[in-house]
Scaffold this motif. Sequence first.
Motif, short mmCIF file in Angstrom:
data_model
loop_
_atom_site.label_atom_id
_atom_site.label_comp_id
_atom_site.label_asym_id
_atom_site.label_seq_id
_atom_site.Cartn_x
_atom_site.Cartn_y
_atom_site.Cartn_z
N TYR A 156 18.29 -26.36 27.15
CA TYR A 156 18.39 -25.14 26.64
C TYR A 156 17.61 -24.90 25.13
N ALA A 157 17.77 -23.59 24.74
CA ALA A 157 16.47 -23.02 23.88
C ALA A 157 17.31 -22.49 22.56
N VAL A 158 16.65 -22.84 21.47
CA VAL A 158 17.36 -22.45 20.25
C VAL A 158 16.23 -21.64 19.40
N TYR A 159 16.47 -20.53 18.92
CA TYR A 159 15.41 -19.64 18.29
C TYR A 159 15.32 -20.30 16.86
N MET A 160 14.09 -20.33 16.34
CA MET A 160 13.98 -21.10 14.94
C MET A 160 12.41 -20.39 14.49
N GLU A 161 12.47 -20.66 13.20
CA GLU A 161 11.23 -20.21 12.56
C GLU A 161 10.52 -21.63 11.86
N LYS A 162 9.38 -21.84 12.11
CA LYS A 162 8.90 -23.13 11.72
C LYS A 162 7.84 -22.81 10.56
N VAL A 163 7.71 -23.67 9.60
CA VAL A 163 6.62 -23.65 8.61
C VAL A 163 5.52 -24.16 9.05
N VAL A 164 4.35 -23.71 9.34
CA VAL A 164 3.33 -24.09 9.70
C VAL A 164 2.20 -24.28 8.53
N PRO A 165 1.29 -25.42 8.49
CA PRO A 165 0.39 -25.72 7.56
C PRO A 165 -0.96 -24.88 7.94
N SER A 166 -1.36 -24.45 6.57
CA SER A 166 -2.54 -23.46 6.71
C SER A 166 -3.84 -24.16 6.58
N GLY A 167 -3.63 -25.48 6.22
CA GLY A 167 -4.96 -26.13 5.99
C GLY A 167 -5.61 -26.02 4.52
N THR A 168 -4.75 -25.38 3.61
CA THR A 168 -4.95 -25.41 2.36
C THR A 168 -4.04 -25.98 1.40
N ASP A 169 -4.06 -26.12 0.18
CA ASP A 169 -3.24 -26.46 -0.79
C ASP A 169 -2.11 -25.50 -1.29
N GLN A 170 -1.70 -24.77 -0.44
CA GLN A 170 -0.89 -23.41 -0.72
C GLN A 170 0.63 -24.19 -1.01
N SER A 171 1.36 -23.43 -1.56
CA SER A 171 2.91 -23.83 -1.80
C SER A 171 3.45 -23.57 -0.49
N ALA A 172 4.66 -24.02 -0.46
CA ALA A 172 5.57 -24.08 1.07
C ALA A 172 5.76 -22.49 1.23
N ASP A 173 5.94 -21.89 0.16
CA ASP A 173 6.49 -20.52 0.19
C ASP A 173 5.25 -19.51 0.58
N GLU A 174 4.03 -19.95 0.78
CA GLU A 174 2.68 -19.27 1.00
C GLU A 174 2.47 -19.63 2.70
N LEU A 175 2.86 -20.54 2.88
CA LEU A 175 2.74 -21.15 4.32
C LEU A 175 3.05 -20.14 5.39
N GLY A 176 2.49 -20.17 6.37
CA GLY A 176 2.83 -19.05 7.32
C GLY A 176 3.90 -19.81 8.10
N ARG A 177 4.84 -18.81 8.95
CA ARG A 177 5.88 -19.07 9.61
C ARG A 177 5.62 -18.81 11.13
N LEU A 178 6.02 -19.73 11.87
CA LEU A 178 5.79 -19.66 13.71
C LEU A 178 7.10 -19.52 14.09
N ARG A 179 7.38 -18.11 14.63
CA ARG A 179 8.60 -18.07 15.45
C ARG A 179 8.54 -18.23 16.77
N GLY A 180 9.75 -18.93 17.37
CA GLY A 180 9.95 -19.05 18.58
C GLY A 180 11.00 -19.88 18.97
N PHE A 181 10.95 -20.54 20.34
CA PHE A 181 12.03 -21.21 20.88
C PHE A 181 11.90 -22.54 21.00
N GLN A 182 12.75 -23.49 20.38
CA GLN A 182 12.68 -24.85 20.51
C GLN A 182 13.56 -25.42 21.92
N LEU A 183 12.92 -25.97 22.73
CA LEU A 183 13.66 -26.34 23.76
C LEU A 183 14.37 -27.87 23.46
#
Length: 359
Positions: free
Chosen positions: A131-158
Amino acid sequence: MARSFIIAFILAAMTWSCEEIYLPELEKMDNLLVVEARFVYGQPGQIVRLYRTVNFNDPMGIYPKVSNAMVRLVDGQGTSMELSSQGEGLYYLGHDLKANENYKLVIKLEGKEYESAYQSVPVVSEIDSVYAVYMEKVVPSGTDQSADELGRLRGFQLYADIGRGEGTAYYRFTHRLIAQYSYNINKPVNGIPTDITVFAWQSMTPGGIFNIASPPEYSSQSGIVKHPLVFLNRDYTIQKQDTATYFQGWISITSQYAISEGTWEFYRDLNRQLSAGDKLFDPMHTQARGNLRCVSDPSEVILGNFEISTMKESRYFLISPGNENFLLKKIPVHYWIPDNGAVESVPPEWWETRSKTYP
């Protein structure tokens, strides 16, 4: 003249104040024997790979292949089957494994003998549900940005639930993801410019640590509940120059390997190493010991593991309109799918849709 003297003095002071480069003396662990032996019951052509480690500071970093060994597989009745050397450190077993049998690996090399513990052919249980659950994942940007500035990946976790049944309680999973997409081209058909739909796809394999599963520790629960399989990006896009593309859904192919508890522990220890991230108390490589030992010299360190698994494949199709809604369905027919490709006008036989019918 005075100015030149001052500049020379400053440069000399800078030179004297520079710290001497520290080159630590690292423990040399080169020339260790490494054994890669993953046998899968029911599949032809089992392979053993042998090579040596090299020193951390070795500028070449090329692992020497070991091609002068004698490798045998011995079953529980003492019957021995020799593997043929293929060169480049590869050894091939031309015999099929038998169900309900135990096997050990025996290696003779340069006057020494190595052997594994006996491994049984495990029984694999069916996946009860995916089964799948919709979620947003915080993904690293490769820099020393704070967690609030990191990108978010939207998708479905199986996720998967696996009952114990008659099968093992320990598993390793691998995944192949196929992204379906389409785009339009214009080309002459019988001399008339015509818009043609191209059905294209590309495959990928998720990276990261080993995906392993077992029942929770210190629990009476024998099955596996809500084990994360793979994450499917909802907003995945394929770029083509001067052409709009249309995403047509994910095909997720899961290979479920039933393994022994000892093999599960080996992968667990490897995961601890891979995810340590240079912490103060990183696990050492010797903490990820496999089931191989040197009979001639018990103090000798051997890296690797002898593994026998049983594999079962399952496939699912997921498509989303671009929000939290989605369709997830099991694919009952396992077509052969090339890694990448594109066809014009008519989709390939295996192409998945919401309402696909099967033979």
